[in-house]
Design a protein around this motif. Structure first.
Motif, mmCIF file in Angstrom:
data_model
loop_
_atom_site.group_PDB
_atom_site.id
_atom_site.type_symbol
_atom_site.label_atom_id
_atom_site.label_comp_id
_atom_site.label_asym_id
_atom_site.label_seq_id
_atom_site.Cartn_x
_atom_site.Cartn_y
_atom_site.Cartn_z
ATOM 1 N N GLN A 99 0.883 -1.227 -0.072
ATOM 2 C CA GLN A 99 0.101 0.101 -0.116
ATOM 3 C C GLN A 99 0.803 1.285 -0.049
ATOM 4 O OE1 GLN A 99 -3.328 0.518 0.206
ATOM 5 N NE2 GLN A 99 -3.830 -1.693 0.012
ATOM 6 N N LYS B 256 2.143 2.407 -3.632
ATOM 7 C CA LYS B 256 1.276 2.697 -4.325
ATOM 8 C C LYS B 256 0.853 4.125 -3.896
ATOM 9 C CE LYS B 256 -0.553 -1.818 -5.263
ATOM 10 N NZ LYS B 256 -1.598 -2.778 -5.535
ATOM 11 N N LYS B 257 0.741 4.421 -2.673
ATOM 12 C CA LYS B 257 0.418 5.776 -2.267
ATOM 13 C C LYS B 257 1.218 6.649 -2.549
ATOM 14 C CE LYS B 257 -1.528 8.064 1.814
ATOM 15 N NZ LYS B 257 -2.045 7.954 3.311
ATOM 16 N N GLN B 258 2.567 6.337 -2.293
ATOM 17 C CA GLN B 258 3.532 7.492 -2.827
ATOM 18 C C GLN B 258 3.630 7.711 -4.126
ATOM 19 O OE1 GLN B 258 7.285 5.732 -1.339
ATOM 20 N NE2 GLN B 258 6.917 6.715 0.821
ATOM 21 N N LEU B 259 3.385 6.781 -4.851
ATOM 22 C CA LEU B 259 3.268 6.753 -6.464
ATOM 23 C C LEU B 259 2.005 7.767 -6.758
ATOM 24 C CD1 LEU B 259 4.565 6.149 -9.288
ATOM 25 C CD2 LEU B 259 3.148 4.093 -9.188
ATOM 26 N N SER B 260 0.949 7.506 -5.976
ATOM 27 C CA SER B 260 -0.240 8.285 -6.296
ATOM 28 C C SER B 260 -0.014 9.710 -5.976
ATOM 29 C CB SER B 260 -1.389 7.782 -5.451
ATOM 30 O OG SER B 260 -2.745 8.550 -5.610
ATOM 31 N N ASN B 261 0.775 10.082 -4.785
ATOM 32 C CA ASN B 261 1.150 11.382 -4.556
ATOM 33 C C ASN B 261 1.785 12.095 -5.630
ATOM 34 O OD1 ASN B 261 -0.775 11.438 -2.309
ATOM 35 N ND2 ASN B 261 1.104 10.705 -0.973
ATOM 36 N N ALA C 204 2.026 11.187 -8.763
ATOM 37 C CA ALA C 204 1.327 11.536 -10.005
ATOM 38 C C ALA C 204 0.413 12.755 -9.716
ATOM 39 C CB ALA C 204 0.520 10.111 -10.211
ATOM 40 N N ARG C 205 -0.212 12.740 -8.480
ATOM 41 C CA ARG C 205 -1.182 14.092 -8.398
ATOM 42 C C ARG C 205 -0.436 15.408 -8.410
ATOM 43 N NH1 ARG C 205 -3.435 13.158 -2.885
ATOM 44 N NH2 ARG C 205 -4.637 11.589 -3.865
ATOM 45 N N ASN D 70 -6.737 12.818 2.832
ATOM 46 C CA ASN D 70 -5.805 11.964 3.761
ATOM 47 C C ASN D 70 -6.133 12.048 5.027
ATOM 48 O OD1 ASN D 70 -4.632 11.245 1.095
ATOM 49 N ND2 ASN D 70 -3.011 12.973 1.610
#
Length: 80
Positions: free
Chosen positions: A9, A12-17, A19-20, A80
């Protein structure tokens, strides 16, 4: 098993951040670019000594871009 899912998780969360926030940066540059381009075109159509339309549109688009970024960051922190 539960421990592995937590490890999966986090990346994935870091990658999502990433990207955002990279998307926010691209949108910020687009806002500033469109504003500046509009100012240049207005100066071409209505010439003046100091290119006032370019200066005004550039500054206005920078202000809008900063407001946009601040709102997106606040919304992201609330999620968050």
């Amino acid at each position: 098993m539960d421990n592995n899912s937590k490890k999966d998780q986090k990346p994935k969360k870091q990658l999502s951040n990433y990207a955002r926030f990279s998307g926010i940066a691209i949108q910020m540059f687009a806002i500033i670019g469109v504003g500046t381009f509009s100012g240049v075109k207005l100066d071409e159509k209505f010439p003046n000594e100091n290119n006032l339309y370019t200066i005004f549109m550039s500054l206005t688009s920078v202000i809008f871009a900063i407001i946009f970024v601040i709102r997106r960051i606040i919304a992201a922190s609330k999620n968050n």
